[in-house]
Design a protein around this motif. Structure first.
Motif, PDB file in Angstrom:
ATOM      1  N   THR A  38       0.776  -1.117   0.026  1.00 55.10           N
ATOM      2  CA  THR A  38      -0.078  -0.096  -0.212  1.00 55.10           C
ATOM      3  C   THR A  38       0.728   1.260   0.153  1.00 55.10           C
ATOM      4  O   THR A  38       0.350   2.427   0.144  1.00 55.10           O
ATOM      5  CB  THR A  38      -0.829  -0.092   1.200  1.00 55.10           C
ATOM      6  N   THR A  40       2.314   2.719  -2.504  1.00 54.45           N
ATOM      7  CA  THR A  40       2.314   3.683  -3.407  1.00 54.45           C
ATOM      8  C   THR A  40       0.665   3.552  -3.938  1.00 54.45           C
ATOM      9  O   THR A  40       0.270   4.112  -4.939  1.00 54.45           O
ATOM     10  CB  THR A  40       3.056   2.818  -4.680  1.00 54.45           C
ATOM     11  N   THR A  41      -0.082   3.102  -2.946  1.00 56.18           N
ATOM     12  CA  THR A  41      -1.594   3.195  -3.490  1.00 56.18           C
ATOM     13  C   THR A  41      -2.083   4.331  -3.525  1.00 56.18           C
ATOM     14  O   THR A  41      -2.032   5.313  -2.378  1.00 56.18           O
ATOM     15  CB  THR A  41      -2.360   2.186  -2.533  1.00 56.18           C
ATOM     16  N   ILE A  42      -2.923   4.858  -4.145  1.00 61.02           N
ATOM     17  CA  ILE A  42      -3.751   6.005  -4.253  1.00 61.02           C
ATOM     18  C   ILE A  42      -5.085   5.735  -3.776  1.00 61.02           C
ATOM     19  O   ILE A  42      -5.809   5.186  -4.302  1.00 61.02           O
ATOM     20  CB  ILE A  42      -3.551   6.691  -5.761  1.00 61.02           C
ATOM     21  N   TRP A  43      -5.348   6.059  -2.552  1.00 65.56           N
ATOM     22  CA  TRP A  43      -6.452   5.572  -1.785  1.00 65.56           C
ATOM     23  C   TRP A  43      -7.824   6.319  -2.298  1.00 65.56           C
ATOM     24  O   TRP A  43      -8.830   5.843  -2.149  1.00 65.56           O
ATOM     25  CB  TRP A  43      -6.465   5.788  -0.286  1.00 65.56           C
TER      26      TRP A  43
END
Length: 267
Positions: A38, A40-43
C-alpha cells in the motif's frame, strides 16, 4: 510430604512460547507486506472504485447480441488452439513423464533430474508469458497460442503422469517380467494398461483447462476470442465485452460438462 497431582497439558510451556512467537512473526510479516503493497496506493481511487465499477457495469448491459456472428470464427479458433495445444502437450509430456518416473527412467542420476526440471519449468511459467515470448518470436497468430498452450501443458500432464506411473502395481510388472519379456514388452503389457485410465482423464482435464486459457491468449496477440476482447476493451465497447464474456462462460460450462462426462465414462 504431600504430592500434588500433575495436570496434563496439550503443549509444554516451551512449545506454547514457540507457538506464540511464531504467530507474532506471522503478524509482523503481514503488517510489513501490507505496508509494502500500500505504499504507492492512491486511496482516492480505492474509495471511488465502487462508483466506477457501477458506471462500467451500467454500460455493459444489455449485451450486444448482434455481435455474436462475429465471434463464431474466433470461438472456433479458440477451441482449435486448446485442442491442438493439448495434443502437443501430450506428445511432449508422455516421454518426459516416463523419464521422470523412478520405475521407468533409464538414468536416475541424469535423465530423471532433467525431466523433473522440464516439468517444473513448464509449470512455473504461465501460458500468457509463454504466449508473449512466442508472439515476439513467431509473430501474432494461432501458432504462437498453440505452442504456448502445449508448453504450459507439459508440466501439468507430465507431473500427474509420472506420479501415476510410479503408483503402478509392481506385482503385474513382476509377473510380466517373469515370463522373460523384454523391457519394451514390460512397458507395453504391464505399465501402459495400468496408466491408460489416468492418461485419458488427465488429458481431458487439461483440455478443459486449456479452453479457459486459450480464451484470453488473444490479449497478447495469440488470436481467438481474446483478440476480440482486447479490441472491444480498447474501443470501450462495453456491450461487446459483455457478449464476449458470456460466450466464454458458455464455452467453459460446455467444456466442463464434456470433460466430466468423458472422465466418468473412462474412470
Amino acid at each position: 510430604m504431600t504430592e500434588f497431582p500433575q495436570t496434563w497439558a496439550f503443549r509444554t510451556p516451551r512449545a506454547r512460547l514457540a507457538l506464540w512467537f511464531g504467530w507474532l512473526c506471522l503478524v509482523a510479516l503481514f503488517v510489513y507486506c501490507w505496508q509494502v503493497m500500500t505504499s504507492t496506493t492512491i486511496w482516492m481511487f480505492i474509495w471511488d472504485a465502487p462508483r466506477q465499477a457501477a458506471d462500467i457495469g451500467s454500460r455493459m448491459f444489455p449485451p450486444r447480441l448482434s455481435y455474436l456472428p462475429e465471434l463464431m470464427i474466433p470461438l472456433w479458433d479458440t477451441l482449435n488452439m486448446a485442442t491442438l495445444g493439448t495434443m502437443l502437450g501430450v506428445i511432449l509430456a508422455v516421454p518426459v513423464a516416463f523419464l521422470a518416473a523412478r520405475n521407468t527412467t533409464p538414468s536416475a542420476l541424469i535423465l530423471r533430474p532433467v525431466a523433473l526440471f522440464i516439468i517444473v519449468a513448464s509449470r512455473s511459467i504461465n501460458s500468457l508469458i509463454w504466449a508473449l515470448l512466442l508472439v515476439a518470436i513467431l509473430g501474432p497468430g494461432l501458432l504462437a497460442g498453440i505452442i504456448a498452450i502445449g508448453l504450459r501443458s507439459i508440466g501439468f500432464i507430465g507431473k500427474l503422469m509420472y506420479e501415476a506411473i510410479e503408483e503402478t502395481d509392481i506385482r503385474q510388472i513382476e509377473a510380466v517380467t517373469a515370463t522373460g519379456a523384454s523391457p519394451a514388452q514390460v512397458l507395453n503389457y504391464a505399465i501402459v494398461p495400468q496408466i491408460m485410465p489416468a492418461f485419458w482423464g488427465i488429458t481431458v482435464f487439461r483440455w478443459d483447462i486449456n479452453i479457459r486459457e486459450s480464451a484470453i491468449l488473444g490479449l497478447v496477440g495469440a488470436g481467438g476470442l481474446g483478440l476480440k476482447l482486447q479490441a472491444s476493451l480498447n474501443t470501450l465497447a462495453w456491450p461487446q465485452v459483455t457478449t464476449i464474456l458470456l460466450v466464454i462462460l458458455a464455452t467453459v460450462i460446455v467444456s466442463e460438462w464434456v470433460s466430466a462426462r468423458v472422465r466418468s465414462a473412462i474412470i
